[in-house]
Design a protein around this motif. Structure first.
Motif, PDB file in Angstrom:
ATOM      1  N   HIS A 117       0.864  -1.174   0.000  1.00 33.45           N
ATOM      2  CA  HIS A 117       0.000   0.000   0.000  1.00 33.45           C
ATOM      3  C   HIS A 117       0.903   1.227   0.000  1.00 33.45           C
ATOM      4  O   HIS A 117       1.643   1.455   0.942  1.00 33.45           O
ATOM      5  CB  HIS A 117      -0.877  -0.016   1.253  1.00 33.45           C
ATOM      6  N   HIS A 147      -3.622   5.643  -4.295  1.00 32.55           N
ATOM      7  CA  HIS A 147      -3.387   4.424  -3.554  1.00 32.55           C
ATOM      8  C   HIS A 147      -3.265   3.281  -4.542  1.00 32.55           C
ATOM      9  O   HIS A 147      -4.166   3.023  -5.315  1.00 32.55           O
ATOM     10  CB  HIS A 147      -4.553   4.140  -2.595  1.00 32.55           C
ATOM     11  N   HIS A 182      -3.012  -0.569  -4.768  1.00 31.03           N
ATOM     12  CA  HIS A 182      -3.158  -1.853  -4.104  1.00 31.03           C
ATOM     13  C   HIS A 182      -2.741  -2.917  -5.104  1.00 31.03           C
ATOM     14  O   HIS A 182      -3.566  -3.459  -5.833  1.00 31.03           O
ATOM     15  CB  HIS A 182      -4.610  -2.075  -3.667  1.00 31.03           C
ATOM     16  N   HIS A 237      -7.959   8.179  -5.453  1.00 32.01           N
ATOM     17  CA  HIS A 237      -8.871   9.093  -4.784  1.00 32.01           C
ATOM     18  C   HIS A 237      -8.334  10.504  -4.975  1.00 32.01           C
ATOM     19  O   HIS A 237      -7.227  10.802  -4.570  1.00 32.01           O
ATOM     20  CB  HIS A 237      -8.939   8.812  -3.279  1.00 32.01           C
ATOM     21  N   HIS A 288     -12.715   7.277   3.423  1.00 30.67           N
ATOM     22  CA  HIS A 288     -11.711   6.346   2.922  1.00 30.67           C
ATOM     23  C   HIS A 288     -11.676   5.084   3.794  1.00 30.67           C
ATOM     24  O   HIS A 288     -11.666   3.961   3.287  1.00 30.67           O
ATOM     25  CB  HIS A 288     -10.351   7.047   2.908  1.00 30.67           C
ATOM     26  N   ASN A 289     -11.685   5.270   5.110  1.00 30.65           N
ATOM     27  CA  ASN A 289     -11.673   4.138   6.034  1.00 30.65           C
ATOM     28  C   ASN A 289     -12.926   3.283   5.876  1.00 30.65           C
ATOM     29  O   ASN A 289     -12.858   2.058   5.943  1.00 30.65           O
ATOM     30  CB  ASN A 289     -11.556   4.613   7.479  1.00 30.65           C
ATOM     31  N   HIS A 309     -14.625   2.891   3.187  1.00 28.14           N
ATOM     32  CA  HIS A 309     -14.442   2.160   1.932  1.00 28.14           C
ATOM     33  C   HIS A 309     -13.584   0.916   2.158  1.00 28.14           C
ATOM     34  O   HIS A 309     -13.912  -0.178   1.682  1.00 28.14           O
ATOM     35  CB  HIS A 309     -13.816   3.082   0.883  1.00 28.14           C
ATOM     36  N   HIS A 310     -12.488   1.075   2.880  1.00 25.68           N
ATOM     37  CA  HIS A 310     -11.601  -0.063   3.126  1.00 25.68           C
ATOM     38  C   HIS A 310     -12.260  -1.105   4.027  1.00 25.68           C
ATOM     39  O   HIS A 310     -12.034  -2.304   3.843  1.00 25.68           O
ATOM     40  CB  HIS A 310     -10.261   0.398   3.697  1.00 25.68           C
ATOM     41  N   GLU A 348     -14.308  -3.125   1.765  1.00 25.41           N
ATOM     42  CA  GLU A 348     -13.455  -4.024   0.984  1.00 25.41           C
ATOM     43  C   GLU A 348     -13.042  -5.231   1.823  1.00 25.41           C
ATOM     44  O   GLU A 348     -13.042  -6.373   1.343  1.00 25.41           O
ATOM     45  CB  GLU A 348     -12.194  -3.302   0.502  1.00 25.41           C
ATOM     46  N   LEU A 349     -12.696  -4.979   3.075  1.00 19.35           N
ATOM     47  CA  LEU A 349     -12.293  -6.072   3.956  1.00 19.35           C
ATOM     48  C   LEU A 349     -13.443  -7.041   4.218  1.00 19.35           C
ATOM     49  O   LEU A 349     -13.222  -8.245   4.346  1.00 19.35           O
ATOM     50  CB  LEU A 349     -11.746  -5.522   5.275  1.00 19.35           C
ATOM     51  N   PHE A 366     -11.955  -0.988  12.784  1.00 20.70           N
ATOM     52  CA  PHE A 366     -12.141   0.098  11.812  1.00 20.70           C
ATOM     53  C   PHE A 366     -13.392   0.888  12.178  1.00 20.70           C
ATOM     54  O   PHE A 366     -13.382   2.112  12.217  1.00 20.70           O
ATOM     55  CB  PHE A 366     -12.323  -0.458  10.395  1.00 20.70           C
TER      56      PHE A 366
END
Length: 107
Positions: free
Chosen positions: A2, A18, A20, A28, A58-59, A61-62, A65-66, A92
């Protein structure tokens, strides 16, 4: 891996990219209307407020994804892995709650 590349100009917008490499790429871009530098009618701290808002989104969104990653592991029979990822997501979410409260205090 990352990597975060960003340029924070004093009175200019900035962007974050970012990469990945493990699964996908996304970028972004955002700019800040106010930067707190005293130029124009910007309110002090508005750059920090904008960055805080961006990081909260952003958090989130992640975390989403997780959740998908956990789902995929569960589907392949790796329940123990999925459970650990879901515990991370809970953290999170807890952190996002604090960021949200902080944001509400500056708005």
């Amino acid at each position: 891996m990352h990597m975060v590349d960003g340029e924070h100009g004093h009175c200019h917008g900035h962007e974050h990219e970012h990469d990945h490499e493990h699964c996908h790429e996304h970028t972004h871009d955002h700019s800040h209307e106010g930067c707190g530098c005293g130029c124009g009618d910007h309110k002090p701290g508005s750059e920090q407020e904008a960055l805080l808002s961006y990081m909260l989104d952003h958090n989130k969104h992640h975390a989403a994804e997780l959740a998908e990653v956990a789902k995929k592991f569960r589907e392949t029979g790796k329940e123990d892995v999925a459970v650990q990822i879901e515990k991370a997501i809970e953290n999170f979410d807890k952190g996002n709650l604090y960021l949200s409260l902080a944001l509400s205090l500056v708005q």
